[in-house]
Design a protein around this motif. Sequence first.
Motif, PDB file in Angstrom:
ATOM      1  N   ALA A  94       6.475   7.269   6.115  1.00  6.06           N
ATOM      2  CA  ALA A  94       5.919   5.930   5.885  1.00  6.06           C
ATOM      3  C   ALA A  94       4.412   5.989   5.681  1.00  6.06           C
ATOM      4  N   LEU A  95       3.761   6.877   6.428  1.00  5.31           N
ATOM      5  CA  LEU A  95       2.308   7.022   6.287  1.00  5.31           C
ATOM      6  C   LEU A  95       1.949   7.525   4.896  1.00  5.31           C
ATOM      7  N   TYR A  96       2.647   8.567   4.440  1.00  2.33           N
ATOM      8  CA  TYR A  96       2.368   9.101   3.103  1.00  2.33           C
ATOM      9  C   TYR A  96       2.737   8.095   2.013  1.00  2.33           C
ATOM     10  N   THR A  97       3.826   7.356   2.226  1.00  2.00           N
ATOM     11  CA  THR A  97       4.191   6.308   1.259  1.00  2.00           C
ATOM     12  C   THR A  97       3.101   5.253   1.197  1.00  2.00           C
ATOM     13  N   SER A  98       2.601   4.861   2.370  1.00  4.78           N
ATOM     14  CA  SER A  98       1.513   3.882   2.424  1.00  4.78           C
ATOM     15  C   SER A  98       0.277   4.396   1.700  1.00  4.78           C
ATOM     16  N   MET A  99      -0.021   5.681   1.915  1.00  8.43           N
ATOM     17  CA  MET A  99      -1.180   6.268   1.245  1.00  8.43           C
ATOM     18  C   MET A  99      -0.997   6.290  -0.262  1.00  8.43           C
ATOM     19  N   SER A 100       0.224   6.570  -0.692  1.00 10.28           N
ATOM     20  CA  SER A 100       0.504   6.579  -2.130  1.00 10.28           C
ATOM     21  C   SER A 100       0.319   5.191  -2.736  1.00 10.28           C
ATOM     22  N   ILE A 101       0.874   4.181  -2.051  1.00  5.08           N
ATOM     23  CA  ILE A 101       0.711   2.794  -2.515  1.00  5.08           C
ATOM     24  C   ILE A 101      -0.760   2.387  -2.476  1.00  5.08           C
ATOM     25  N   PHE A 102      -1.416   2.786  -1.398  1.00  8.51           N
ATOM     26  CA  PHE A 102      -2.846   2.467  -1.238  1.00  8.51           C
ATOM     27  C   PHE A 102      -3.675   3.085  -2.366  1.00  8.51           C
ATOM     28  N   MET A 103      -3.424   4.368  -2.650  1.00  7.80           N
ATOM     29  CA  MET A 103      -4.183   5.035  -3.710  1.00  7.80           C
ATOM     30  C   MET A 103      -3.961   4.353  -5.057  1.00  7.80           C
ATOM     31  N   ASN A 104      -2.728   3.992  -5.324  1.00  2.00           N
ATOM     32  CA  ASN A 104      -2.411   3.351  -6.604  1.00  2.00           C
ATOM     33  C   ASN A 104      -3.118   2.005  -6.746  1.00  2.00           C
ATOM     34  N   ALA A 105      -3.262   1.285  -5.613  1.00  2.00           N
ATOM     35  CA  ALA A 105      -3.907  -0.030  -5.658  1.00  2.00           C
ATOM     36  C   ALA A 105      -5.427   0.063  -5.547  1.00  2.00           C
ATOM     37  N   ALA A 106      -5.921   1.063  -4.793  1.00  2.00           N
ATOM     38  CA  ALA A 106      -7.358   1.120  -4.500  1.00  2.00           C
ATOM     39  C   ALA A 106      -8.158   1.852  -5.565  1.00  2.00           C
ATOM     40  N   ILE A 107      -7.528   2.805  -6.267  1.00  2.00           N
ATOM     41  CA  ILE A 107      -8.275   3.580  -7.260  1.00  2.00           C
ATOM     42  C   ILE A 107      -8.885   2.697  -8.350  1.00  2.00           C
ATOM     43  N   PRO A 108      -8.151   1.730  -8.930  1.00  2.00           N
ATOM     44  CA  PRO A 108      -8.795   0.868  -9.936  1.00  2.00           C
ATOM     45  C   PRO A 108      -9.987   0.105  -9.372  1.00  2.00           C
ATOM     46  N   ILE A 109      -9.868  -0.361  -8.119  1.00  2.00           N
ATOM     47  CA  ILE A 109     -10.976  -1.106  -7.511  1.00  2.00           C
ATOM     48  C   ILE A 109     -12.196  -0.195  -7.363  1.00  2.00           C
ATOM     49  N   ALA A 110     -11.956   1.026  -6.864  1.00  2.00           N
ATOM     50  CA  ALA A 110     -13.060   1.970  -6.679  1.00  2.00           C
ATOM     51  C   ALA A 110     -13.701   2.341  -8.011  1.00  2.00           C
ATOM     52  N   ALA A 111     -12.863   2.566  -9.034  1.00  2.00           N
ATOM     53  CA  ALA A 111     -13.388   2.933 -10.352  1.00  2.00           C
ATOM     54  C   ALA A 111     -14.229   1.801 -10.947  1.00  2.00           C
ATOM     55  N   VAL A 112     -13.727   0.573 -10.823  1.00  2.00           N
ATOM     56  CA  VAL A 112     -14.461  -0.595 -11.344  1.00  2.00           C
ATOM     57  C   VAL A 112     -15.773  -0.766 -10.589  1.00  2.00           C
ATOM     58  N   LEU A 113     -15.730  -0.616  -9.269  1.00  2.00           N
ATOM     59  CA  LEU A 113     -16.944  -0.763  -8.456  1.00  2.00           C
ATOM     60  C   LEU A 113     -18.018   0.245  -8.880  1.00  2.00           C
ATOM     61  N   VAL A 114     -17.626   1.526  -8.950  1.00  2.00           N
ATOM     62  CA  VAL A 114     -18.585   2.575  -9.321  1.00  2.00           C
ATOM     63  C   VAL A 114     -19.114   2.345 -10.729  1.00  2.00           C
ATOM     64  N   LEU A 152      -5.085  -0.730   2.071  1.00  2.00           N
ATOM     65  CA  LEU A 152      -4.559   0.205   3.067  1.00  2.00           C
ATOM     66  C   LEU A 152      -3.776  -0.530   4.151  1.00  2.00           C
ATOM     67  N   ILE A 153      -4.320  -1.657   4.614  1.00  2.00           N
ATOM     68  CA  ILE A 153      -3.668  -2.416   5.692  1.00  2.00           C
ATOM     69  C   ILE A 153      -2.313  -2.946   5.232  1.00  2.00           C
ATOM     70  N   THR A 154      -2.276  -3.527   4.040  1.00  2.00           N
ATOM     71  CA  THR A 154      -1.005  -4.100   3.556  1.00  2.00           C
ATOM     72  C   THR A 154       0.058  -3.038   3.363  1.00  2.00           C
ATOM     73  N   SER A 155      -0.348  -1.888   2.798  1.00  2.00           N
ATOM     74  CA  SER A 155       0.644  -0.828   2.590  1.00  2.00           C
ATOM     75  C   SER A 155       1.168  -0.308   3.926  1.00  2.00           C
ATOM     76  N   LEU A 156       0.303  -0.232   4.933  1.00  2.00           N
ATOM     77  CA  LEU A 156       0.723   0.233   6.254  1.00  2.00           C
ATOM     78  C   LEU A 156       1.616  -0.780   6.961  1.00  2.00           C
ATOM     79  N   THR A 157       1.257  -2.058   6.880  1.00  2.00           N
ATOM     80  CA  THR A 157       2.024  -3.077   7.617  1.00  2.00           C
ATOM     81  C   THR A 157       3.455  -3.173   7.114  1.00  2.00           C
ATOM     82  N   VAL A 158       3.640  -3.085   5.795  1.00  2.00           N
ATOM     83  CA  VAL A 158       5.007  -3.161   5.256  1.00  2.00           C
ATOM     84  C   VAL A 158       5.835  -1.975   5.746  1.00  2.00           C
ATOM     85  N   GLU A 159       5.258  -0.775   5.657  1.00  2.00           N
ATOM     86  CA  GLU A 159       5.995   0.423   6.073  1.00  2.00           C
ATOM     87  C   GLU A 159       6.273   0.420   7.568  1.00  2.00           C
TER      88      GLU A 159
END
Length: 1497
Positions: A520-540, A996-1003
Amino acid sequence: MVCDGHLRPDGVLNNGCFVDALNLVPHVFLLFITFPILFIGWGSQSSKVQIHHNTWLHFPGHNMRWILTFSLLFVHVCEIAEGIVSNGWTNHLHLFMPAFMGFIAATTSVIYYHNIETSNFPKLLLALFIYWVLAFITKSIKLWKYAEYKVGIQHLRFCITALLVILYGLLMAVEINVIRVRKYVFFTNPQKVKPPEDLQDLGVRFLQPFVNLLSKATYWWMNPLIMGAHKRPIELKKIGKLPIAMRALTNYLNLKDAYEEQRKAPSIWKSIYRAFGRPILLSSTFRYLADLLGFAGPLCILGIVKRLGKDESMTEQQDKACFFGVYFLSSHELLQKTTVLAVLLFLALVLQRTFLQASYYVTIETGINLRGALLAMIYNKILRLSTSNMSMGEMTLGQINNLVAIETNQLMWFLFLCPNLWAMPVQIIMGVILLYYLLGPSAMIGASVIVLLAPVQYFIATKLADTQKSTLDYSTDRLKKTTEILKGIKLLKLYAWENIFCNSVEETRTKELTSLRTFALYTSMSIFMNAAIPIAAVLVTFVTHAYNSDARLNPAEAFASLALFHILVTPLFLLSTVVRFAVKALVSLASLFLVPRSANWEWLCVRLCITSFTLLPLLSQVSNGFFTWGSNLSTLSDINIRIPTGQLTMIVGQVGCGKSSLLLAMLGEMQTISGRVCWSNFFPSLAGDGPSDYCLSEALVFICPALLWLKNRNSVAYAAQKSWLLNATVEDNITFGSPFNKQRYKAVIDACSLQPDIDLLPFGDQTEIGERDDPFSALDIHLSDHLMQEGILKFLQDDKRTVVLVTHKLQYLIHADWIIAMKDGSVLREGTLKDIQNNDVELYEHWKTLMNRQDQELEKDSQTALERKTLRRAFYSREAKNQADDEDAEEEEEEDEEDTFSTTTSRRSKIPWKVCWRYLSSGGFLMVAMMVSSKLLKHSVMVAIDFWLANWTSSLQNVSSKSSNITLDEQESARHRSYYVPVFSILCGAGIILCLITSLTVELMGLAAATNLHHNLLNKIIHAPIRFFDITPLGQILNRFSADTNIIDQHIPPTLESLTRSTLLCLSAIGVIAYVTPVFLFALVPLTVAFYFIQKYFRVASRDLQDLDDSTQLPLLCHFSETAEGLTTIRAFRHESRFKQRMLELTDTNNTAYLFLSAANRWLEVRTDYLGAVIVLTAALAAIWGPNYVLDSGLVGLGLTYALTVTNYLNWVVRNLADLEVQMAAVKKVNSFLSTESENYEGSIDVSQVPEDWPQQGEIKIQDLCVRYDQSLKPVLKHVNAYIKPGQKVGICGRTGSGKSSLSLAFFNMVDIFEGKIIIDGIDICKLPLQTLRSRLSIILQDPILFSGSIRFNLDPERKCTDDGLWEALEIAQLKNMVKALPGGLDAVVTEGGENFSVGQRQLFCLARAFVRKSSILIMDEATASIDMATENILQKVVMTAFSDRTVVTIAHRVHTILTADLVIVMKRGNILEYDKPETLLEQEDSMFASFVRADM
């Protein structure tokens, strides 16, 4: 400015208006000709063969015609757009009206063609031919005039006209080709066309290869199936068969041919490419086109936002482009129009999604074809495996199941994802180039963030795979323990060990949950990375651009870049998955070639020869035979035997002497070291008429009816020592592929005494049984004797059949015509019984002694033979089925009493909200609240980020437009940076954290729900009354702990996360669009209605198709495993081809279900994608044409970017909703078991009030006892009264069903004592806590049950006894020496079910287990019924000595075992019939006990 020159004096062809009007003539002609024909219709002139008329493609060049027609329609749209734009400046109707009519004519032409084609009336195509010729001529004249007036390719209208000339010319060529091939006109002999073979077969329902291009692209042919699912569930009959080209046999032959064509160093990869390369290349082409069209979205957003609100009128150099009195646009000028860009965006989205879905479908179809070919290849290899391959562990059932269920699917999934390998790099490169074009070097920094984080995603994906593997191992271990508990639940309850074993399962479950937590932790991280990478790229990117770039960021560039970043993330995320699957595919392909390559078993494993015996009528002869199972050491040595034709030959000898091996050596299953086996004219393919040979090994089992059924005299029938059954009906197992003959079938049933058993089955001989469900597995001595007398001696011998019987029942030797005695792998003696009596007196006397000692019992009463105890479970299963049917009926009545179409539709399309709530509540209200709040907060922050970006970029644009002073401009920009950048950074940071929080809470919520549901289920099941296990099939209970638990553990959380994410993304997108352009809400109403009906129809059909896919997978897997287990039998019967055909049918059936499910998914995605494209178009047009024309360009960019996300996520909402609905069925099934009523473990007496040494004396008083198994059932014991003194030995006997076993269960309060009582040492047992009562008594059951673990664990799971006490118990049971010899002693391994010990040894272990408890009362429930005489003697001796001071109650199977008892109780129909000492009862000749004893002697 308006141009002159409409009328020219130098000829009408120089008049632009006339030339355009001339182009109307072909279109009007076509409409005038075709409309009456389309409305009037015509009769079909096609073949009289009944076919699918609306899918029969008759004419050549079909696909080319459709492609050219779609291209023609697109060019006409461009022509209309160009004409309207030009008309805005010149006010000439003729600029777009001919194009509009051309569009209508092109649409009519394809409708007209489709109707002619499906009606097979080619002569009417002449109208289309004339139309193409006229259109080609008129457009050529127009192009000629343009060239004459120096109108060139720089003008859009010239390019459009040139394209139209080319398209009309190509369509004309297609029409000429149809005339050439079909010869329907200008030829005297028109060609007669037969329908395709597939379409002549009405069973073929998968029509994707045969329908027209439009139906292929939109899956229109699926409409009747998907919409009809509401009226009636989709069944296998409804989806029919696969087309020939998609069947497993066809694809296997293609793959085999491709492999064999490679002469030097053949490669399987090359073979796959040769066999399936073309569709992979086609899919890759579609994927490339889709990816390229995907960039149209950001580019059109860039153009629309940039041009929105600007003056689009042209004011300069118009005279230079004025010809024929009209203005000629350039392509660049047309693309400056925002409306044109909006339409182009819509068309690009439609085409992109069409190509993408086409790519998906082609890869899926190819993957399924490959899987079918590989399954056929594996099956052929399995059929050629030698018996030694299986017995020596070179190939196990687990490996075979792994190959079928996992490895082939890995290759199939790799093929699904294969086009991504070369398409995604191109997509990434294109995206980076466009980003650099828009934002410069800062875009490279943002892209580098995505690229640098890609390895992290790959690492997470790898860890996910590893964790899933370890989870599977723990899950397998847990399921193994659960299975043991359920199989031995009666023993566990009787010994009060259920909590101990429950804790053992919980320990394994804890390890599994730890692994699941990591997963569940790795699944959460995978979901988190997929959702957070665009935000990080846009921010930078945007922060870097704000500080380092001289150019100001405008809304057009910002939101076009945002859309590009979203495009870039998907391929980078998928790339890691594709690489992982590629590695798995390599491993899987290697696994397929690890299947042992044994030579053909028929002639190479053993040297067989066909000969004609002249001296003696022999069926078979073995000369100087030395045989082995694969090692260099011979298992059988110096074998010289003969089998007489038409006689009964028996092979006898001690256990392990090689009797069964000899039989298999004769059948060619063993490897021959030397010697030969000769058969006399037996193989049907090699010999003429000859006898049938019947080989029976060890026990006479249920397969015997198949032997008796066989009529072909040129064949062999074989019954193995271990019974082997097909997963099929009883009838199918008996006939075994032979034609059904009612008279012979009845004779076989009678000869095998199967009718009583069949009568007890839920559906008679149509009941499905199988390898894991064998109600005939424990047949008694009565059937054995009946089979010998009626089946072999009468049925087969009277028919002069040759029978070879391997047996340990020496009492049957008197019936043998020829005897082969074996010892230590060699033949000891051969001859008739009289020959052996004369030549080997010692051996004969030994046999005679054994025959006298062997059991001769055969009860006279036929009623006993009719009631077999082994069928009780099957009987109760029927009751359970009726009960389930009643529950379903009641449920339906509660929902709605009226069975109408509307109620059926609503019931089938209703989402199980109650079950969803039960699942969520199992996860905990706190976790649910956290999940919901974090999800809402996350999406709110995501919207806030984009809104802030819109305001930021709009304000920069305003500053740039208002300020002319460079110094002030720079100061203003710095002020904006200090205001907007920090807030933007904070919002992006908050968004990343919330991802990260949302992906963790669901799992974590899913993990909590899985933990609670399994814990509650296990406790409910293990504490359920024994009646529950009688009426509930074991497989059904196991399914709750296996498949359903797996769904709850691993499938529901990611589906729930994806559903909530997709839904909130779509809702937030629609909310943003509505905020930016409120007029969009008017268009939203019909779009919502369309979406509602699409999802409603799809969910019902998808659920049915998923059920079909699941239900067709199991028979396929079972067929592979049962084939591997029954290889010897299949080959002996020579039924390889029949089993191959069955495998191909099962594979095709499963593939059909999967293909229909895939096509249904494409049906949904095409429609939701088109709906998303309409949303984008509506949003764009609402922004362009809205009441408030001059909108904030930043908000418009925001709205269009969000509209594009709807296109991506709309279909996932429906897909996830359908998946969740199917998965929630697992929760519903688990919840149905949670309502099971538990046993009352408490009692009315506190444990502290019960003496620690109770029961000390062992006194039992039974007073007016009435017992039943359930309140709804009749009593099984009626007013029973008895008194058993302390230390007394009591025997209870009676026929089957008399109630003796029910009485033994009553001692443990395992049944409902609704009247009377049992008092043990002064305490009423009904008042005692169950745990206390059962832990103080001991019992030995008929079936010896051992659990996997150690000997110590099996004797003393509570770990209360010392080692000395355990050794004492083993010594009493005469097992001490045997256990000492084992590695580990008391800690020696016991395999599952105790299979590493004999039945007798297992029963002695059970005796030792009873002694360890040292209870003053021992119950023996038919404990000697399934053991041999030697073990029985040991058991009786131990009971008389070791338990001499204890009360022993023996439920007797063999009456002579209770002759020495102090008291005998004879029961009949739940009452005590006789009650006295055995001597007294024997003196009464008319007593039932005396009759039992006489029958037992």
